[in-house]
Design a protein around this motif. Structure first.
Motif, PDB file in Angstrom:
ATOM      1  N   UNK A  64       0.829  -1.204   0.000  1.00  0.00           N
ATOM      2  CA  UNK A  64       0.000   0.000   0.000  1.00  0.00           C
ATOM      3  C   UNK A  64       0.864   1.254   0.000  1.00  0.00           C
ATOM      4  N   UNK A  65       0.376   2.298  -0.668  1.00  0.00           N
ATOM      5  CA  UNK A  65       1.081   3.571  -0.654  1.00  0.00           C
ATOM      6  C   UNK A  65       0.976   4.200   0.730  1.00  0.00           C
ATOM      7  N   UNK A  66      -0.195   3.996   1.349  1.00  0.00           N
ATOM      8  CA  UNK A  66      -0.388   4.471   2.722  1.00  0.00           C
ATOM      9  C   UNK A  66      -1.375   3.544   3.402  1.00  0.00           C
ATOM     10  N   UNK A  67      -1.365   3.560   4.738  1.00  0.00           N
ATOM     11  CA  UNK A  67      -2.325   2.771   5.490  1.00  0.00           C
ATOM     12  C   UNK A  67      -1.715   1.508   6.069  1.00  0.00           C
ATOM     13  N   UNK A  68      -2.532   0.826   6.883  1.00  0.00           N
ATOM     14  CA  UNK A  68      -2.057  -0.380   7.564  1.00  0.00           C
ATOM     15  C   UNK A  68      -3.015  -1.537   7.347  1.00  0.00           C
ATOM     16  N   UNK A  69      -2.458  -2.748   7.384  1.00  0.00           N
ATOM     17  CA  UNK A  69      -3.258  -3.957   7.233  1.00  0.00           C
ATOM     18  C   UNK A  69      -3.035  -4.809   8.472  1.00  0.00           C
ATOM     19  N   UNK A  70      -4.112  -5.197   9.134  1.00  0.00           N
ATOM     20  CA  UNK A  70      -3.990  -6.046  10.320  1.00  0.00           C
ATOM     21  C   UNK A  70      -4.746  -7.345  10.102  1.00  0.00           C
ATOM     22  N   UNK A  71      -4.076  -8.448  10.348  1.00  0.00           N
ATOM     23  CA  UNK A  71      -4.732  -9.757  10.260  1.00  0.00           C
ATOM     24  C   UNK A  71      -4.663 -10.388  11.642  1.00  0.00           C
ATOM     25  N   UNK A  72      -5.814 -10.720  12.199  1.00  0.00           N
ATOM     26  CA  UNK A  72      -5.862 -11.280  13.542  1.00  0.00           C
ATOM     27  C   UNK A  72      -5.236 -10.341  14.561  1.00  0.00           C
ATOM     28  N   UNK A  73      -5.396  -9.043  14.349  1.00  0.00           N
ATOM     29  CA  UNK A  73      -4.879  -8.064  15.298  1.00  0.00           C
ATOM     30  C   UNK A  73      -3.406  -7.740  15.104  1.00  0.00           C
ATOM     31  N   UNK A  74      -2.715  -8.507  14.249  1.00  0.00           N
ATOM     32  CA  UNK A  74      -1.281  -8.256  14.049  1.00  0.00           C
ATOM     33  C   UNK A  74      -1.060  -7.413  12.812  1.00  0.00           C
ATOM     34  N   UNK A  75      -0.211  -6.426  12.929  1.00  0.00           N
ATOM     35  CA  UNK A  75       0.088  -5.565  11.791  1.00  0.00           C
ATOM     36  C   UNK A  75       0.990  -6.325  10.822  1.00  0.00           C
ATOM     37  N   UNK A  76       0.476  -6.609   9.633  1.00  0.00           N
ATOM     38  CA  UNK A  76       1.260  -7.376   8.662  1.00  0.00           C
ATOM     39  C   UNK A  76       1.683  -6.517   7.475  1.00  0.00           C
ATOM     40  N   UNK A  77       1.486  -5.200   7.598  1.00  0.00           N
ATOM     41  CA  UNK A  77       1.719  -4.321   6.458  1.00  0.00           C
ATOM     42  C   UNK A  77       3.081  -4.549   5.817  1.00  0.00           C
ATOM     43  N   UNK A  78       4.085  -4.789   6.638  1.00  0.00           N
ATOM     44  CA  UNK A  78       5.429  -4.877   6.060  1.00  0.00           C
ATOM     45  C   UNK A  78       5.944  -6.314   5.989  1.00  0.00           C
ATOM     46  N   UNK A  79       5.059  -7.308   6.161  1.00  0.00           N
ATOM     47  CA  UNK A  79       5.543  -8.691   6.061  1.00  0.00           C
ATOM     48  C   UNK A  79       5.380  -9.206   4.635  1.00  0.00           C
ATOM     49  N   UNK A  80       6.153 -10.241   4.339  1.00  0.00           N
ATOM     50  CA  UNK A  80       6.154 -10.829   2.993  1.00  0.00           C
ATOM     51  C   UNK A  80       4.940 -11.741   2.818  1.00  0.00           C
TER      52      UNK A  80
END
Ligand code: ATP
Ligand code: MG
Lengths: 398, 304
Positions: A64-80
């Motif tokens: 994403x250009x901006x913003x955050x993604x959380x899966x099961x409460x964990x921030x995964x925005x920067x994971x592969x």
């Protein structure tokens, strides 16, 4: 070890202020979304509105250009992608051409060292009724069969979050219904979270707990299928999800109970609670099946909206119901669905008729429908040619 | 023959459409004639020469047709180190060229897709050495890596090389030369397969829990197998028979002689034509066997 490799339950997904820009094009603009664990969430929208992009962002295939993604409460925005507990059924299937069907399905299991991958893969293939083709290569399968393999390849991993990008698009009606059932069963059995992208609004409505309608990279409205259908908030949703008759007029009356607008001199009312706006130009809508057709002017009644007289310009019979098109001066052409309770149509082309509906069935929109075409921006060869011709004609006239 | 590995489908003669097959035959005619004239004839002549026996009381270089199969035993007996060395050097050069070319081809074919200009520029750079004769380029390397060269004197000054050591004339120099000369032949076929690599398969792999390395090993490599097979064959086959790099006039020395050098010496210096012919046929046969096994083992028939 094996059992713990599978998700015991779904994970919830939260998108916070997601924006995605491609060079020179913003595909997604400020997307906020909350999908509770274990729910079946359908994403519905026209082609090119950003559904696939949303799924790719969640899967980690796009940043994403901006913003955050959380899966099961964990921030995964920067994971592969391979670190996310997510599997995708790709719109293009993307089955590995150098592996057999069986190896394709077992791929994810092998990567996670799940015990007995071959038997589990066979089991998943049996689920989509393709176990007899396990030894073939993807190129030797039909489009619909490939799609089912793609489904099996994702589902066999029992991910906490399954992303489905039009997973049933290539199937015939019977198989599609059957796969819908299978999907729903798997989802409910394990309590997985499904994010399901589809063009098919009937599929979205029958399968999903929550439906979100997306337009131009934004979610226009989301909610339970029934709520979305009965109370659309925007003209886009009203027309994309089923059909609607829309009337725009200035508000002439606004009480604590109803808001009424003036449509070609006739008062059309909507309950206050069902209207998004209460002043200025307001669009009031009603679903075609809520309308009644009358040969004679019905008596005026504060609980009923009446339009007419108008002329029936088209009658088309479709088995269960008949669709009438009624042209009413000032209010445009109105679509009416009428159940075939009698033999034959109740009105004929050319008849003068009135139309009425319960005020409670009206809904007031937050916006006014724009007359512009949805794909006006498209520059296909045809429209370019048409523009050229018009320009030429204009030049010749000068 | 090795090029059969590149053809996707074998030609099957369809009996039904008569006219069509006649046209196909007509179109194939020039090719067949060419092969008969310039491949089959020399091959037959080579086989016959390899079985010749020295003329009784004749001069050096005078031979008669015979069935002197002992020639083969003699050359294998005399030159088996050269034969082994040839395939060893060729294998090493192929491995090094692959290790060098794969990342290069991957970058040009996959990573540089977004910048077509950079892609073409890099391709031109890969091909650019072809504009200069490879003899000249190999000679240039001989100069660049000679004992008096800047590279070697610097290495010696830094004590990275023993003061009395040489680079030219060593096996390392020959393998270096072979690798260098065949890198474009490795890079181009790799590029053509990697250019068509559908990255959606790689995405699917990573979506299915494969780490970048696993995606590379399980998806990228198998999908680029046609390029790997083509590139390694185009490098290995000519490298095994090469006689320039290993020659004493270029990068080689007395104990780096390859089979090509021996064949050259037997034909042009010793005038032992049967020995040279027998060696050529042995070289050909061994390459055929190696290539056959390799293509079969790499299982690329259906990907090609
Ligand atoms: N890599 C990219 N570069 C530029 N624009 C892109 C890229 N990928 C997608 N887009 C654009 O983003 C928009 C959204 O694309 P997306 O694939 O998400 O649509 P979609 O809603 O899945 O459509 P469909 O229903 O046809 O699959 C499109 O207008 C598309 O042209
Ligand atoms: Mg899409």
């Amino acid at each position: 070890m094996a059992a713990s490799q599978f998700a015991d339950s779904g994970a919830d997904l939260t998108l916070v202020g997601i924006q995605k820009r491609f060079p020179g094009f913003t595909a997604i603009e400020d997307l906020n979304l909350e999908i509770p664990a274990g729910s079946f969430f359908a994403l519905l929208g026209p082609s090119g509105c950003g559904k696939t992009t949303t799924l790719r962002l969640v899967a980690g295939l796009e940043e994403p250009t901006a913003g955050r993604i959380l899966i099961g409460g964990k921030d995964v925005t920067s994971t592969k992608p391979h670190q996310r507990p997510v599997n995708t059924v790709f719109q293009s299937y993307a089955l590995f051409p150098h592996m057999t069907i069986l190896e394709n399905v077992a791929f994810g299991l092998r990567r996670r060292k799940v015990s007995d991958p071959v038997n589990r893969a066979h089991e998943a293939l049996r689920l989509v009724e393709l176990d007899h083709l396990a030894a073939r290569k993807p190129q030797q399968l039909s489009g619909g069969q490939q799609q089912r393999v793609a489904l099996a390849r994702a589902i066999v991993n029992r991910p906490a979050l399954l992303l489905l990008d039009e997973p049933l698009g290539a199937l015939d009606l019977k198989l599609r219904r059957q796969m819908q059932l299978e999907l729903k069963t798997i989802q409910e059995e394990v309590g997985l979270t499904f994010l399901h992208v589809t063009h098919d609004q009937e599929e979205a409505m029958t399968m999903a707990d929550t439906v979100a309608v997306m337009n131009k990279g934004q979610i226009e409205q989301m909610g339970a299928p029934e709520a979305l259908y009965e109370l659309p908030h925007t003209a886009f949703v009203a027309n994309f999800l089923g059909q609607s008759n829309l009337f725009t007029g200035e508000v002439v009356e606004s009480t604590s109970a109803v808001v009424a607008v003036d449509v070609a001199g006739i008062r059309v009312a909507v309950p206050v609670a069902r209207a998004q706006r209460h002043a200025g130009a307001v669009t009031v809508g009603v679903r075609p099946e809520k309308l009644a057709i009358h040969r004679d002017a019905p008596p005026a009644d504060s609980g009923t909206n009446v339009l007419g007289p108008g002329r029936v310009i088209d009658v088309s019979f479709s088995g269960v119901s008949t669709q009438y098109l009624v042209a009413i001066p000032g209010a445009g052409t109105i679509v009416v669905f009428s159940q075939n309770r009698e033999f034959g149509p109740i009105s004929h082309v050319g008849d003068d008729v009135w139309i009425s509906w319960n005020v409670e069935h009206s809904f007031g929109l937050a916006d006014v429908p724009d007359e512009v075409q949805r794909f006006a921006g498209d520059t296909d060869t045809k429209s370019i040619a048409a523009q050229r011709r018009e320009a030429l004609i204009a030049e010749l006239e000068d | 023959m090795a090029f059969a590995a590149f053809s996707s489908t074998s030609v099957v003669a369809e009996p039904a459409p008569r006219k069509k097959s006649r046209i196909a035959l007509f179109l194939l005619l020039p090719g067949i004639l060419y092969l008969v004239l310039f491949f089959l004839t020399p091959l037959v002549s080579l086989v016959l020469t390899s079985l010749q026996a020295p003329r009784e009381f004749g001069d050096i270089g005078q031979y008669d047709y015979a069935f002197n199969w002992q020639n083969y035993v003699q050359v294998v007996d005399a030159y088996w180190p050269h034969i082994l060395r040839s395939f060893g050097y060729a294998l090493a050069a192929t491995v090094f060229a692959l290790a060098f070319s794969y990342p290069l081809a991957y970058f040009i074919g996959v990573k540089a897709r977004r910048w077509p200009l950079l892609q073409s520029l890099m391709l031109v750079l890969v091909i650019a050495p072809f504009f200069i004769s490879f003899l000249l380029r190999t000679l240039a390397w001989k100069q660049l890596l000679s004992d008096e060269s800047f590279v070697i004197t610097s290495l010696k000054a830094l004590s990275l090389m023993a003061p009395d050591a040489h680079f030219t004339g060593t096996p390392a120099a020959v393998i270096f030369g072979l690798t260098y000369n065949f890198i474009p032949f490795m890079t181009l076929p790799l590029f053509t397969t990697l250019e068509r690599l559908d990255t959606r398969y790689l995405e699917a792999g990573s979506d299915l829990y494969a780490s970048p390395f696993q995606v590379f090993r399980k998806v990228t490599i198998p999908l680029s197998m046609p390029g790997i097979v083509a590139g390694t064959l185009l490098t290995f086959i000519p490298a095994a028979g090469d006689y320039v790099n290993a020659s004493r006039d270029f990068l080689g020395g007395a104990d780096t002689q390859m089979i090509g050098n021996v064949i050259e010496a037997n034909f042009l210096v010793l005038q032992n034509y049967p020995a040279a012919a027998a060696l050529s046929i042995i070289l050909m046969a061994v390459i055929l066997v190696i290539v056959g096994v390799y293509v079969k083992r790499s299982g690329t028939e259906e990907l090609l």
